[in-house]
Design an enzyme around this catalytic site. Sequence first.
Site, PDB file in Angstrom:
ATOM      1  N   GLY A  48       0.870  -1.173   0.000  1.00  0.00           N
ATOM      2  CA  GLY A  48       0.000   0.000   0.000  1.00  0.00           C
ATOM      3  C   GLY A  48       0.902   1.216   0.000  1.00  0.00           C
ATOM      4  N   SER A  50       3.282   3.200   2.537  1.00  0.00           N
ATOM      5  CA  SER A  50       3.830   3.007   3.884  1.00  0.00           C
ATOM      6  C   SER A  50       3.628   4.219   4.789  1.00  0.00           C
ATOM      7  CB  SER A  50       5.313   2.634   3.807  1.00  0.00           C
ATOM      8  OG  SER A  50       6.055   3.645   3.166  1.00  0.00           O
ATOM      9  N   CYS A  80       6.169  -5.383   0.565  1.00  0.00           N
ATOM     10  CA  CYS A  80       6.312  -4.068  -0.059  1.00  0.00           C
ATOM     11  C   CYS A  80       6.201  -2.946   0.987  1.00  0.00           C
ATOM     12  CB  CYS A  80       5.315  -3.936  -1.207  1.00  0.00           C
ATOM     13  SG  CYS A  80       5.835  -2.706  -2.407  1.00  0.00           S
ATOM     14  N   ARG A 107      12.821   3.441  -0.688  1.00  0.00           N
ATOM     15  CA  ARG A 107      11.463   3.422  -1.250  1.00  0.00           C
ATOM     16  C   ARG A 107      11.491   3.740  -2.744  1.00  0.00           C
ATOM     17  NH1 ARG A 107       7.626   7.187   2.079  1.00  0.00           N
ATOM     18  NH2 ARG A 107       6.195   6.378   0.513  1.00  0.00           N
ATOM     19  N   ARG A 136       6.031  -0.252  -7.678  1.00  0.00           N
ATOM     20  CA  ARG A 136       6.651   0.867  -6.950  1.00  0.00           C
ATOM     21  C   ARG A 136       7.406   0.343  -5.717  1.00  0.00           C
ATOM     22  NH1 ARG A 136       2.039   2.542  -8.858  1.00  0.00           N
ATOM     23  NH2 ARG A 136       0.837   2.193  -6.976  1.00  0.00           N
ATOM     24  N   HIS A 172       4.957  -8.798  -4.166  1.00  0.00           N
ATOM     25  CA  HIS A 172       3.565  -8.996  -3.709  1.00  0.00           C
ATOM     26  C   HIS A 172       3.061 -10.415  -3.951  1.00  0.00           C
ATOM     27  CE1 HIS A 172       2.336  -4.753  -3.039  1.00  0.00           C
ATOM     28  NE2 HIS A 172       3.269  -4.494  -3.940  1.00  0.00           N
ATOM     29  N   GLU A 174       0.693 -11.882  -2.654  1.00  0.00           N
ATOM     30  CA  GLU A 174      -0.782 -11.933  -2.551  1.00  0.00           C
ATOM     31  C   GLU A 174      -1.448 -11.649  -3.905  1.00  0.00           C
ATOM     32  OE1 GLU A 174       1.214  -9.660  -1.543  1.00  0.00           O
ATOM     33  OE2 GLU A 174       0.356  -7.653  -1.779  1.00  0.00           O
TER      34      GLU A 174
HETATM   35  N1  GLN Z   1       5.792   2.838  -2.885  1.00  0.00           N
HETATM   36  C1  GLN Z   1       5.095   2.408  -1.708  1.00  0.00           C
HETATM   37  C2  GLN Z   1       5.725   3.004  -0.446  1.00  0.00           C
HETATM   38  O1  GLN Z   1       6.768   3.565  -0.521  1.00  0.00           O
HETATM   39  C3  GLN Z   1       5.072   0.891  -1.599  1.00  0.00           C
HETATM   40  C4  GLN Z   1       4.346   0.310  -2.802  1.00  0.00           C
HETATM   41  C5  GLN Z   1       3.644  -0.968  -2.540  1.00  0.00           C
HETATM   42  O2  GLN Z   1       3.400  -1.366  -1.401  1.00  0.00           O
HETATM   43  N2  GLN Z   1       3.256  -1.599  -3.624  1.00  0.00           N
HETATM   44  O3  GLN Z   1       5.170   2.917   0.608  1.00  0.00           O
END
Ligand code: GLN
Length: 196
Positions: A48, A50, A80, A107, A136, A172, A174
């Site tokens: 998600g 962070s 992630c 990140r 990402r 991921h 999931e």
């Molecule tokens: N880019 C998000 C972050 O820095 C992490 C991306 C993800 O959980 N898919 O929190």
Amino acid sequence: MVTKIGVLALQGDFAEHVAALRRIGVEPVEVRLPSDLDGLSGLIIPGGESTTIGKLMVRFGLLEPIAERARAGFPIWGTCAGMILLAKRIEGHDQPAIGVMNITVRRNAFGRQVDSFETDLDVAGLDRPYHAIFIRAPLITEVGPEATPIATLADGAVVAARQGALLGTAFHPELTDDDRMHRLFVERVCEGVGAR
Ligand code: GLN
């Protein structure tokens, strides 16, 4: 007794983790309040954003109880954004985090051109390569003495690590229907430790 595994359900793709746990016969518990942590054998922190998840953990009084449990050996798997929240060091960012795994993360490490990608990874403990989806994604740029890398990209970049009962993956699991990473966490990390 069926193993109960919590999924932090404040933001991000927690529903996909819940579905994966159901597929492997584990009872998922959506965690939104500190009392939801009681009786769990482990916790998954989803992907998600962070910074958002961290702020919501503070707002709902979850950051300290989760950090305390983590320090006492409670199994936690961060995927992630979840892995970012487990890291002791986040390059260039000062954001609320659990901060228990001796790793440094960067990140959005792959930049805008390769925002998202998929690749087959060798993961320590899995019998054959795992198809990993990166969105990402962060990279692990340093692994401290207590943590061990368990998966690297072809160029050697570390994308998953384990430290005792703590597991972090930049990708991921999931989002695929290959449940081997969920089984690895539940059967080899959580079930040895027991419910708390
Ligand atoms: N880019 C998000 C972050 O820095 C992490 C991306 C993800 O959980 N898919 O929190």
